[in-house]
Design an enzyme around this catalytic site. Sequence first.
Site, mmCIF file in Angstrom:
data_model
loop_
_atom_site.group_PDB
_atom_site.id
_atom_site.type_symbol
_atom_site.label_atom_id
_atom_site.label_comp_id
_atom_site.label_asym_id
_atom_site.label_seq_id
_atom_site.Cartn_x
_atom_site.Cartn_y
_atom_site.Cartn_z
ATOM 1 N N THR A 197 0.567 -1.315 -0.072
ATOM 2 C CA THR A 197 -0.045 -0.357 -0.229
ATOM 3 C C THR A 197 1.068 1.029 0.204
ATOM 4 O OG1 THR A 197 -1.822 -1.249 0.974
ATOM 5 C CG2 THR A 197 -1.600 1.218 1.699
ATOM 6 N N ARG A 210 -13.847 -7.298 -2.373
ATOM 7 C CA ARG A 210 -13.131 -7.231 -1.215
ATOM 8 C C ARG A 210 -12.757 -5.808 -0.900
ATOM 9 N NH1 ARG A 210 -8.114 -5.755 1.015
ATOM 10 N NH2 ARG A 210 -7.234 -6.837 3.387
ATOM 11 N N VAL A 211 -12.497 -4.780 0.097
ATOM 12 C CA VAL A 211 -12.522 -4.043 0.206
ATOM 13 C C VAL A 211 -11.513 -4.167 1.747
ATOM 14 C CG1 VAL A 211 -13.126 -1.210 1.368
ATOM 15 C CG2 VAL A 211 -13.681 -2.115 -0.566
ATOM 16 N N GLY A 212 -10.116 -3.954 1.383
ATOM 17 C CA GLY A 212 -9.861 -3.345 3.009
ATOM 18 C C GLY A 212 -9.849 -2.056 3.859
ATOM 19 N N ASP A 213 -9.201 -1.720 4.923
ATOM 20 C CA ASP A 213 -8.511 -0.941 5.973
ATOM 21 C C ASP A 213 -8.230 -0.119 4.859
ATOM 22 O OD1 ASP A 213 -6.703 -1.887 5.228
ATOM 23 O OD2 ASP A 213 -5.096 -0.781 6.509
ATOM 24 N N THR A 237 -0.433 0.261 6.524
ATOM 25 C CA THR A 237 -0.174 -0.752 6.002
ATOM 26 C C THR A 237 -0.161 -2.309 6.612
ATOM 27 O OG1 THR A 237 0.843 -1.544 4.178
ATOM 28 C CG2 THR A 237 2.187 -0.511 6.110
ATOM 29 N N GLY A 238 -1.179 -2.787 5.725
ATOM 30 C CA GLY A 238 -0.916 -4.732 6.564
ATOM 31 C C GLY A 238 -2.035 -5.319 5.665
ATOM 32 N N GLY A 287 -5.607 -5.624 5.948
ATOM 33 C CA GLY A 287 -6.827 -5.388 6.084
ATOM 34 C C GLY A 287 -8.432 -5.202 7.650
HETATM 35 N N1 ASP Z 1 -4.212 -2.537 4.034
HETATM 36 C C1 ASP Z 1 -4.178 -3.261 2.437
HETATM 37 C C2 ASP Z 1 -5.663 -3.850 2.207
HETATM 38 O O1 ASP Z 1 -5.259 -4.587 3.728
HETATM 39 C C3 ASP Z 1 -3.185 -3.678 2.257
HETATM 40 C C4 ASP Z 1 -1.781 -3.582 2.664
HETATM 41 O O2 ASP Z 1 -1.249 -1.822 3.132
HETATM 42 O O3 ASP Z 1 -0.248 -4.372 2.399
HETATM 43 O O4 ASP Z 1 -6.054 -3.801 1.130
#
Ligand code: ASP
Length: 333
Positions: A196, A224-227, A247-248, A250
Site C-alpha cells: 500500500t 473485497r475492500v480492506g482498511d 499498511t498491512g 486490512g
Molecule cells: N491494507 C491493505 C489492504 O488490506 C493492504 C496493505 O496495506 O498491504 O487492502
Amino acid sequence: MKKTLLLLILTLFVFSACSQLGNKSKKTIGKYTLVIHGGAGYIDKNNMPDSIARKYKDKLQQVLDSGTYILKNGGTALDAVTKCITMMENSPLFNAGKGAVFNAEGINEMDASIMDGSNLMAGAVANVHTIKNPILAARAVMEHTPHVLLITKGAEDFAKNQGLEIVDPSYFFTESRWKSYVRVKEQKEQGEKHGTVGAAALDRHGNLAAGTSTGGMTYKMPGRVGDSPIIGAGTYADNASCAVSCTGHGEFFIRDVVAYDIGALMKYNQLSLKEAANYIVLDKLKKQKADGGIIAVDRFGNFALTFNTSGMFRGFATSDGFHGVYIFKDHKE
Ligand code: ASP
C-alpha cells in the site's frame, strides 16, 4: 505632558502591533514533518538485489523531496500528502495506482482515502478500476460532496465529472504483479501478498493530514475492500492528536480500528505517539498475527514508523533537517 502622553500611546501601539505580528509569524512559520510509506511486508533482504533496493530508495527520496518542498514553502499538509501519494500511485514499484495487484479474477480493484485533521473532513473511494489516481478522487469526494465514501461506478462517474484522468483498466497492468498473481493462483494462497502507499504530515500552520492508497491484497475476493479507504481503520487525522496511515492485513486493521485507536490512546490515555504506535503494532496486532505497520505524525511534529514485518518501505523528513529513507529493520528511527 501632552507630548509625553502621545509618545507613550505611540510606543504602546507600535509594541502591540509588533507583538501581534510576532505571534502571527510564530503561528504560520512553525515546524513541519512528513512521513511516507510504500507498504510493509516480508521483504527478504537477502533476496532483494541492491539495484532493486536502490530503485525503491530513489523513488521514496523523490517523493519525500517533493512533499518536503511543499511543506517547507508553507504549503498545506493536505497538499503534501496528496502529492506524495499521487507520485507513488504513478510508480509501478508500489501496490497502488499503476502497480496495483490483481484480484482473484485478474482485475485491479483500488481503494484510497484522505483526511484533513484541521476539520475532520474525509473522503474515500473503493473498488475503482479506471481512475488513474484514486487519491485525487478521494480528495474530490471530501472537497466536492457531502459524503465520505463513494464506491465502484458511482465513484468513477464522479471522478470523470470532476475532470480527473480516467484510463483504460489495462493501464494498471504490470508484468511483475501479473506474475505474482499467477504464482498465488497456482498456490491458491488467497491474500498473501500485499502492500500500500501512504503519507502523513504536519504543516507549518499546525495542521495534520493523512492519506492511503492501495490495490489491496493479491488474489483477493472480487469486491473485497480492506482498511485503506476506511476512515479510522487505514487513515485518520485529527489536529488534537495525530495523523496516521496504515499498511498491512486490512481485515485486522478494520476490526481494530487501528488509525483512530492510535490517536484515541494519545487523546484519552495520554500516551505519546511512539507508545501508542508500539502498543498497537508491536503488541496488539502482533498477538493477533496481523502483519503490517503504520506511519504517523503528531501535532508537535514527532513521528513514528512502526512495523511488525521484516520491512516497510518508508521515509521521513522534518524541518529540523532530520530525514531518511529505509526498507528493512536495520534503522531505529
Ligand atoms: N491494507 C491493505 C489492504 O488490506 C493492504 C496493505 O496495506 O498491504 O487492502
